[in-house]
Enzyme design. Sequence first.
Site, PDB file in Angstrom:
ATOM      1  N   LYS A  22      14.421  60.899  65.108  1.00 40.19           N
ATOM      2  CA  LYS A  22      15.874  60.680  65.130  1.00 40.19           C
ATOM      3  C   LYS A  22      16.199  59.211  64.866  1.00 40.19           C
ATOM      4  O   LYS A  22      17.060  58.894  64.044  1.00 40.19           O
ATOM      5  CB  LYS A  22      16.432  61.086  66.508  1.00 40.19           C
ATOM      6  N   ASN A  23      15.514  58.325  65.575  1.00 46.09           N
ATOM      7  CA  ASN A  23      15.890  56.914  65.508  1.00 46.09           C
ATOM      8  C   ASN A  23      15.420  56.219  64.231  1.00 46.09           C
ATOM      9  O   ASN A  23      15.695  55.038  64.031  1.00 46.09           O
ATOM     10  CB  ASN A  23      15.409  56.173  66.764  1.00 46.09           C
ATOM     11  N   CYS A 117      28.020  53.536  77.920  1.00 55.23           N
ATOM     12  CA  CYS A 117      27.495  54.896  77.862  1.00 55.23           C
ATOM     13  C   CYS A 117      26.744  55.206  79.131  1.00 55.23           C
ATOM     14  O   CYS A 117      26.610  54.350  80.005  1.00 55.23           O
ATOM     15  CB  CYS A 117      26.664  55.113  76.612  1.00 55.23           C
ATOM     16  N   ARG A 122      25.590  48.497  77.105  1.00 51.03           N
ATOM     17  CA  ARG A 122      25.181  48.478  75.702  1.00 51.03           C
ATOM     18  C   ARG A 122      26.199  47.832  74.756  1.00 51.03           C
ATOM     19  O   ARG A 122      26.750  48.473  73.867  1.00 51.03           O
ATOM     20  CB  ARG A 122      24.839  49.900  75.238  1.00 51.03           C
ATOM     21  N   ASP A 306      12.528  54.928  76.186  1.00 47.27           N
ATOM     22  CA  ASP A 306      12.826  56.326  75.863  1.00 47.27           C
ATOM     23  C   ASP A 306      11.784  57.290  76.426  1.00 47.27           C
ATOM     24  O   ASP A 306      11.937  58.502  76.296  1.00 47.27           O
ATOM     25  CB  ASP A 306      12.938  56.507  74.337  1.00 47.27           C
ATOM     26  N   ARG A 398      20.583  66.698  70.966  1.00 49.30           N
ATOM     27  CA  ARG A 398      20.919  65.496  70.203  1.00 49.30           C
ATOM     28  C   ARG A 398      19.672  64.882  69.594  1.00 49.30           C
ATOM     29  O   ARG A 398      19.742  64.264  68.531  1.00 49.30           O
ATOM     30  CB  ARG A 398      21.588  64.465  71.118  1.00 49.30           C
TER      31      ARG A 398
HETATM   32  N1  EPU Z   1      22.025  44.520  73.708  1.00 46.35           N
HETATM   33  C1  EPU Z   1      22.953  43.518  73.882  1.00 46.35           C
HETATM   34  N2  EPU Z   1      23.739  43.172  72.816  1.00 46.35           N
HETATM   35  C2  EPU Z   1      23.634  43.778  71.602  1.00 46.35           C
HETATM   36  C3  EPU Z   1      22.686  44.795  71.435  1.00 46.35           C
HETATM   37  C4  EPU Z   1      21.880  45.139  72.498  1.00 46.35           C
HETATM   38  O1  EPU Z   1      23.083  42.961  74.962  1.00 46.35           O
HETATM   39  O2  EPU Z   1      24.384  43.410  70.695  1.00 46.35           O
HETATM   40  C5  EPU Z   1      21.173  44.911  74.837  1.00 46.35           C
HETATM   41  C6  EPU Z   1      21.394  46.354  75.268  1.00 46.35           C
HETATM   42  O3  EPU Z   1      22.487  46.478  76.137  1.00 46.35           O
HETATM   43  C7  EPU Z   1      20.078  46.693  75.907  1.00 46.35           C
HETATM   44  C8  EPU Z   1      19.069  45.884  75.069  1.00 46.35           C
HETATM   45  O4  EPU Z   1      19.827  44.898  74.391  1.00 46.35           O
HETATM   46  O5  EPU Z   1      20.065  46.221  77.230  1.00 46.35           O
HETATM   47  C9  EPU Z   1      18.294  46.668  74.059  1.00 46.35           C
HETATM   48  O6  EPU Z   1      19.152  47.557  73.350  1.00 46.35           O
HETATM   49  P1  EPU Z   1      18.955  47.906  71.825  1.00 46.35           P
HETATM   50  O7  EPU Z   1      20.084  47.314  71.061  1.00 46.35           O
HETATM   51  O8  EPU Z   1      17.575  47.597  71.386  1.00 46.35           O
HETATM   52  O9  EPU Z   1      19.159  49.492  71.853  1.00 46.35           O
HETATM   53  P2  EPU Z   1      19.866  50.324  70.723  1.00 46.35           P
HETATM   54  O10 EPU Z   1      19.539  49.738  69.412  1.00 46.35           O
HETATM   55  O11 EPU Z   1      21.287  50.546  71.069  1.00 46.35           O
HETATM   56  C10 EPU Z   1      17.856  51.935  70.274  1.00 46.35           C
HETATM   57  C11 EPU Z   1      17.623  53.404  70.309  1.00 46.35           C
HETATM   58  C12 EPU Z   1      17.634  53.873  71.754  1.00 46.35           C
HETATM   59  C13 EPU Z   1      16.507  53.125  72.481  1.00 46.35           C
HETATM   60  C14 EPU Z   1      16.723  51.610  72.360  1.00 46.35           C
HETATM   61  C15 EPU Z   1      15.617  50.790  72.983  1.00 46.35           C
HETATM   62  C16 EPU Z   1      18.552  54.152  68.213  1.00 46.35           C
HETATM   63  C17 EPU Z   1      19.607  54.907  67.486  1.00 46.35           C
HETATM   64  N3  EPU Z   1      18.671  54.074  69.544  1.00 46.35           N
HETATM   65  O12 EPU Z   1      19.130  51.724  70.880  1.00 46.35           O
HETATM   66  O13 EPU Z   1      17.361  55.263  71.738  1.00 46.35           O
HETATM   67  O14 EPU Z   1      16.514  53.477  73.849  1.00 46.35           O
HETATM   68  O15 EPU Z   1      16.815  51.264  70.972  1.00 46.35           O
HETATM   69  O16 EPU Z   1      14.404  51.118  72.432  1.00 46.35           O
HETATM   70  O17 EPU Z   1      17.616  53.662  67.607  1.00 46.35           O
HETATM   71  C18 EPU Z   1      17.323  57.435  72.612  1.00 46.35           C
HETATM   72  O18 EPU Z   1      16.813  57.809  71.540  1.00 46.35           O
HETATM   73  O19 EPU Z   1      17.368  58.167  73.635  1.00 46.35           O
HETATM   74  C19 EPU Z   1      17.891  56.095  72.696  1.00 46.35           C
HETATM   75  C20 EPU Z   1      18.776  55.749  73.629  1.00 46.35           C
END
Ligand code: EPU
Length: 428
Positions: A22-23, A117, A122, A306, A398
């Site tokens: 998915k990701n 969320c 996030r 995850d 999902r």
């Molecule tokens: N963060 C910030 N500011 C930002 C972006 C992130 O503070 O602008 C913080 C977040 O709040 C969090 C940390 O940085 O505390 C890491 O978040 P990240 O941005 O890496 O997560 P994401 O990109 O929103 C993806 C996956 C998630 C997975 C995370 C961590 C996708 C579509 N989603 O989310 O997947 O948990 O990386 O590996 O790639 C899931 O599949 O169940 C899922 C939630």
Amino acid sequence: MKGIVIEGGERLVGEVQVSGAKNAALPALAAALLVEGTSIFSNCPRLRDVATFQALLENLGARLEWNGKGELQVDTYGIMGASAPYDLVKTMRASILILGPLLARMGEAVVSLPGGCAIGARPVNLHLKGLEQLGAQIELDHGYIKARAKRLKGTHLYLDIPTVTGTENLMMAAALAEGTTVIENAACEPEVEDLAHVLSAMGVEIEGAGTSEVTIRGVEHVRPVQHAVMPDRIEAATLMVAAGITRGNILIKGCRLEHMEAVVAKLREVGMEISSPAAGEVRVVGANRVRSTDVKTLPYPGFPTDMQAQVMALMTVANGLSAITETIFENRFMHVSELNRMGADIRVQGPTAIVTGVPQLSGAPVMATDLRASASLVVAGLAAQGRTVIARAYHLERGYEDLVGKLAALGATVQEVDLDDEDTGEQE
Ligand code: EPU
């Protein structure tokens, strides 16, 4: 509303094929926006989040279709709009992935700001800061991100946190920028590397993806691609844990052990046998009773957040005490109270859950709160004595392609049922 009913106690035995990730699929579909033409994605999982992304792209004027070979074709000739409405974004945070490519291709993008969320606040501040450094003008207006730039300009970026979708958004934006962009402290997840394969097949020169420094040399135009989405390492690891908790013996096909080293190391440590009899295949043999261990989630190559909920389910029946520390998301313990309803003994202290292993879980009615929490309840239900009924199982759809069908084929007594339950519209 769908629910899942499991009669626990069956050992998982047999072979199972892993779906596409998915990701990795979602950023690949977002990258198709950079192109004028038809890109084709094979091994794309048929998931609710992919369908949501499809709606998001169609809303912009793209045409998406599953062809006879089971591939997803994305035709982006007709992209007209540049806006992603709240109604779609609120159901899936990963919608933010269209911001970078849309801005780069159209010169503007209007994307609803994702809210908090179930698993944490996030924010997307690092996506926005990076785009600003690439020369975009960004304004927040009535809940929408409004971004504009004639042509983005390559630059040196440093991410305060190695955000996964943030790194991906900036890589896609930089693909059409003038000059070279270097992203330091980039996310190293294999899904980032998979996106780099997409971009490089489009004609973008890109180096270092999968490490903390990614260099992207922007081009004026990119070409359509054919790309096979990488296997889902989280689905594969979830199946490993399911085999472990049922003392099973399964062969997982179409997965890549090298993407799962942190999880595999932990599962071996607790007494499971994991081997790779052939490339792309992993054999998993559960222990009679697993030992306890401590786990701390970290950015890749550390232990993935995850998989935290699923491994916690396994530790509920381990011999001993485990400390499971979540460092990525501040609220990713909602499975704890549900697991406790099934007889687990878990106490949360700040970012750490202390799990005292019990000999046996007991089936109970429980509620899924997010995707990976649902997976942990399924894992627990497989081992519990008696019947577990998981409400709000739509969360599972999902991100897992036919998990119920796959588990049933491995010998689990599990099925989907209709439950009278209400939708909360939570996103993750
Ligand atoms: N963060 C910030 N500011 C930002 C972006 C992130 O503070 O602008 C913080 C977040 O709040 C969090 C940390 O940085 O505390 C890491 O978040 P990240 O941005 O890496 O997560 P994401 O990109 O929103 C993806 C996956 C998630 C997975 C995370 C961590 C996708 C579509 N989603 O989310 O997947 O948990 O990386 O590996 O790639 C899931 O599949 O169940 C899922 C939630």
